[in-house]
Design a protein around this motif. Sequence first.
Motif, mmCIF file in Angstrom:
data_model
loop_
_atom_site.group_PDB
_atom_site.id
_atom_site.type_symbol
_atom_site.label_atom_id
_atom_site.label_comp_id
_atom_site.label_asym_id
_atom_site.label_seq_id
_atom_site.Cartn_x
_atom_site.Cartn_y
_atom_site.Cartn_z
ATOM 1 N N ALA A 129 0.836 -1.201 0.000
ATOM 2 C CA ALA A 129 0.000 0.000 0.000
ATOM 3 C C ALA A 129 0.872 1.252 0.000
ATOM 4 C CB ALA A 129 -0.933 0.003 1.205
ATOM 5 N N ALA A 130 1.980 1.208 0.742
ATOM 6 C CA ALA A 130 2.904 2.346 0.748
ATOM 7 C C ALA A 130 3.496 2.550 -0.653
ATOM 8 C CB ALA A 130 4.019 2.107 1.766
ATOM 9 N N TYR A 131 3.816 1.444 -1.332
ATOM 10 C CA TYR A 131 4.334 1.526 -2.705
ATOM 11 C C TYR A 131 3.274 2.104 -3.645
ATOM 12 C CZ TYR A 131 5.514 -0.100 -7.409
ATOM 13 O OH TYR A 131 5.743 -0.163 -8.758
ATOM 14 N N GLY A 132 2.045 1.614 -3.535
ATOM 15 C CA GLY A 132 0.968 2.113 -4.382
ATOM 16 C C GLY A 132 0.683 3.586 -4.147
ATOM 17 N N TRP A 133 0.746 4.006 -2.896
ATOM 18 C CA TRP A 133 0.521 5.414 -2.543
ATOM 19 C C TRP A 133 1.551 6.287 -3.242
ATOM 20 C CZ3 TRP A 133 -0.585 7.006 3.239
ATOM 21 C CH2 TRP A 133 -1.077 8.326 3.268
ATOM 22 N N TRP A 134 2.811 5.830 -3.213
ATOM 23 C CA TRP A 134 3.897 6.582 -3.851
ATOM 24 C C TRP A 134 3.700 6.646 -5.370
ATOM 25 C CZ3 TRP A 134 7.921 4.312 -6.967
ATOM 26 C CH2 TRP A 134 8.906 5.237 -7.356
ATOM 27 N N LYS A 135 3.344 5.498 -5.981
ATOM 28 C CA LYS A 135 3.164 5.465 -7.440
ATOM 29 C C LYS A 135 1.987 6.333 -7.879
ATOM 30 C CE LYS A 135 4.674 3.196 -10.326
ATOM 31 N NZ LYS A 135 5.695 3.474 -11.374
ATOM 32 N N TRP A 136 0.874 6.231 -7.172
ATOM 33 C CA TRP A 136 -0.304 7.007 -7.568
ATOM 34 C C TRP A 136 -0.097 8.488 -7.333
ATOM 35 C CZ3 TRP A 136 -5.918 4.968 -7.197
ATOM 36 C CH2 TRP A 136 -5.995 3.709 -7.808
ATOM 37 N N SER A 137 0.653 8.853 -6.306
ATOM 38 C CA SER A 137 0.891 10.271 -6.043
ATOM 39 C C SER A 137 1.661 10.901 -7.191
ATOM 40 C CB SER A 137 1.664 10.451 -4.725
ATOM 41 O OG SER A 137 2.960 9.877 -4.805
ATOM 42 N N ARG A 138 2.500 10.118 -7.854
ATOM 43 C CA ARG A 138 3.225 10.614 -9.026
ATOM 44 C C ARG A 138 2.290 10.714 -10.232
ATOM 45 N NH1 ARG A 138 8.358 7.024 -10.010
ATOM 46 N NH2 ARG A 138 8.824 8.734 -11.459
ATOM 47 N N GLY A 139 1.400 9.708 -10.393
ATOM 48 C CA GLY A 139 0.483 9.709 -11.522
ATOM 49 C C GLY A 139 -0.575 10.789 -11.436
ATOM 50 N N LEU A 140 -0.933 11.173 -10.196
ATOM 51 C CA LEU A 140 -1.978 12.171 -9.995
ATOM 52 C C LEU A 140 -1.414 13.573 -9.790
ATOM 53 C CD1 LEU A 140 -4.260 10.097 -7.607
ATOM 54 C CD2 LEU A 140 -4.827 10.800 -9.923
ATOM 55 N N ARG A 141 -0.119 13.720 -9.942
ATOM 56 C CA ARG A 141 0.523 15.013 -9.714
ATOM 57 C C ARG A 141 -0.031 16.074 -10.663
ATOM 58 N NH1 ARG A 141 6.657 14.226 -9.472
ATOM 59 N NH2 ARG A 141 5.965 13.007 -7.671
ATOM 60 N N GLY A 142 -0.297 17.246 -10.124
ATOM 61 C CA GLY A 142 -0.812 18.342 -10.937
ATOM 62 C C GLY A 142 -2.300 18.267 -11.175
ATOM 63 N N GLY A 143 -3.009 17.438 -10.371
ATOM 64 C CA GLY A 143 -4.458 17.344 -10.501
ATOM 65 C C GLY A 143 -4.921 16.538 -11.700
ATOM 66 N N ARG A 144 -4.025 15.772 -12.305
ATOM 67 C CA ARG A 144 -4.405 14.974 -13.472
ATOM 68 C C ARG A 144 -5.228 13.756 -13.054
ATOM 69 N NH1 ARG A 144 1.061 13.360 -16.197
ATOM 70 N NH2 ARG A 144 1.479 12.878 -14.010
#
Length: 212
Positions: free
Chosen positions: A74-89
């Motif tokens: 879950a910590a890994y997924g949180w990190w990956k998604w935070s990069r994918g959602l950066r900038g409100g995308r």
Amino acid sequence: MSWTQAGFHILGYKVLWTDLVGNVCALATLWLAYIRTIWTWPVQMAGSVLLFIASVSAHITGNALKQVLFGVLAAYGWWKWSRGLRGGRDLPVRPATGRERLALIAAMVVGTALVAAFFQATGWSWAPLPDAYIFVGSAVATYAQGRALLEFWVMWVMVDLVGVPLAFSSGLVVSGAVYVLFFVMVLVGFRGWLRQYRAHTRQAPDTEAVAV
């Protein structure tokens, strides 16, 4: 009485609050993943902590260790998604590549064999092979979720196809019912992610044409 043992009785069975709330968090995790919000990960981590406490209280060591693994993923997924959602995308979801699919299948096969052998040797499970399959499949599915792969939903379907009958045959009626609900939510989630991916691929050529 310790707070870890707090709960209530229903139909002659004691339901621990940690177990109940932890499973609610697990169900909420799927819904939050369906709508592609990063909140799916902190909720999953909270559920893993609660289910870890419930498993330790019930002296189910294997399930407790599984929750530790899910917490790390879950910590890994949180990190990956935070990069994918950066900038409100919007979160970009996609199907796995051929190499990624082979890697996921290999992890399932090899991991299941190794964990089943471990469960057999330690006596941690009365059904080592299906239990190992669920353990490894859940971990691989969570990893695929972290990478926003459509196959993550498919892998949960594969896990549920074994998890539902195993839970009922083990006398865990509540867990079996939760697995059934998981199954329905997974089918809905897969359809939603697939529609989002197809919509994105249809828009991409139009965007490129405007840019030209």
